[in-house]
Every structure is written in structure tokens, then in C-alpha cells.
Design a protein around this motif. Structure first.
Motif, short mmCIF file in Angstrom:
data_model
loop_
_atom_site.label_atom_id
_atom_site.label_comp_id
_atom_site.label_asym_id
_atom_site.label_seq_id
_atom_site.Cartn_x
_atom_site.Cartn_y
_atom_site.Cartn_z
N PRO A 101 0.89 -1.07 0.12
CA PRO A 101 0.03 -0.04 0.02
C PRO A 101 0.98 1.37 0.14
N GLY A 102 0.51 2.41 -0.83
CA GLY A 102 1.06 3.58 -0.86
C GLY A 102 1.16 3.94 -2.27
N LEU A 103 2.34 4.90 -2.52
CA LEU A 103 2.24 5.35 -4.03
C LEU A 103 2.76 4.31 -4.75
N PHE A 104 2.95 4.56 -6.16
CA PHE A 104 3.59 3.42 -7.07
C PHE A 104 3.54 4.47 -8.36
N ARG A 105 4.53 3.74 -9.06
CA ARG A 105 4.64 4.51 -10.56
C ARG A 105 4.53 3.30 -11.62
N THR A 106 3.71 3.56 -12.82
CA THR A 106 3.60 2.68 -13.72
C THR A 106 4.72 2.78 -14.66
N GLU A 107 4.68 1.86 -15.50
CA GLU A 107 5.88 1.72 -16.74
C GLU A 107 5.92 3.04 -17.61
N ASP A 108 4.85 3.50 -17.66
CA ASP A 108 4.68 4.81 -18.38
C ASP A 108 4.61 6.08 -17.87
#
Length: 166
Positions: free
Chosen positions: A11-18
């Protein structure tokens, strides 16, 4: 960090591949609750169903750790700048000292040149006086000039000797 599936992401922030940022909630029911960080909309990431969405590759982002790392890097950079500034200041002080030493050396040079010039003038005067005295001595020898005191016993006082040669 490395990319993991949305289901495996903590849980928390994430960044996608794009490069899109999102937020995964820890309060999920049957499927993962994730939202787009920019708009607040429910995150789908181009998937058409919950299974595809859970299999999307995302990278967990710990902004606090990144901020701390950036602050530590900034502190290291500031320390390096402080060290460089201190080195620059020391170099500037050495330069001032060298300039002062140069001025002192130039003043000493002028002083000694002046003393040498005065000594040369005195030497020329002494040589002139010596030549004059040599000339008088030769004249005395040639004329056989004698003082009255030279004719009598030097131990006896001479009433007529005034010490002036004739």
C-alpha cells in the motif's frame, strides 16, 4: 526499486511503466483499490478487468526515502561546497600574504639600492679625497716642506710651534 505486479505492490504510492503515479489503498475488498494520483479517479492503467489490472507492472515509490536521500545528497554537496569555499579562502589569504611579501621585498630592494647608491657616492668621495691626499703627499715630498715641530725634539714643547705648516 524494481517493478512488481499491482497485486504484489505494498500500500502507498506507485509508478507505472509509462510514468503515471498512483496510490494503492490498504483498504481493499475483493480487488485492489488503486487511484490515480493526479485526478483521484479509480486506477485502471489501460486494463479492462480486475485480473488484468492486478497483473499490471508498477514500481513502489517511497517519496519520503527519496526526499531523505535527496536531502542527504544536498548536505554532502553543501559540505563539498563549504570545503571548496574554505580552500578558496585559504588560497586567497595565501595570495594576499604573497602580495604583501612581494611589496616588502620591493621595499627592501629599494632601500638597499638606495644604500648602495649612497655607498657608491661615499666611495667616490673617499677616492677623490685619497687622490687629493696622495697629491699633497707627493707635493710635500717634492718640496721638502717641513713643519717647525719636525725640527725639534717632539718631547720638548716648542714655544713657536702653532701647528700650522709654512
Amino acid at each position: 526499486m524494481t517493478f512488481v505486479t499491482l497485486n504484489e505492490c505494498p500500500p502507498g504510492l506507485f509508478r507505472t511503466e509509462d510514468g503515471t503515479y498512483g496510490f494503492k489503498s490498504e483498504y481493499s475488498t475483493t480487488t485492489v483499490d488503486a487511484y490515480c494520483l493526479e485526478s483521484g479517479e479509480y486506477f485502471w492503467g489501460g486494463a479492462t478487468n480486475a485480473e488484468e489490472r492486478g497483473a499490471l507492472k508498477v514500481e513502489p515509490v517511497d517519496f519520503l526515502a527519496q526526499i531523505k536521500a535527496a536531502e542527504a545528497e544536498a548536505a554532502r554537496h553543501a559540505a563539498n561546497l563549504d570545503n571548496e569555499k574554505a580552500a578558496h579562502d585559504r588560497t586567497r589569504e595565501r595570495l594576499k600574504d604573497a602580495e604583501a611579501a612581494k611589496r616588502d621585498a620591493e621595499n627592501q630592494k629599494r632601500f638597499f639600492e638606495s644604500r648602495a647608491s649612497s655607498a657608491e657616492k661615499r666611495m667616490e668621495q673617499a677616492q677623490g679625497t685619497a687622490m687629493e691626499l696622495r697629491g699633497r703627499l707627493l707635493e710635500l715630498k717634492a718640496n721638502q716642506m717641513i713643519r717647525r715641530g719636525d725640527l725639534s725634539d717632539p718631547r720638548l714643547p716648542d714655544a713657536y710651534d702653532d701647528g700650522v705648516p709654512f
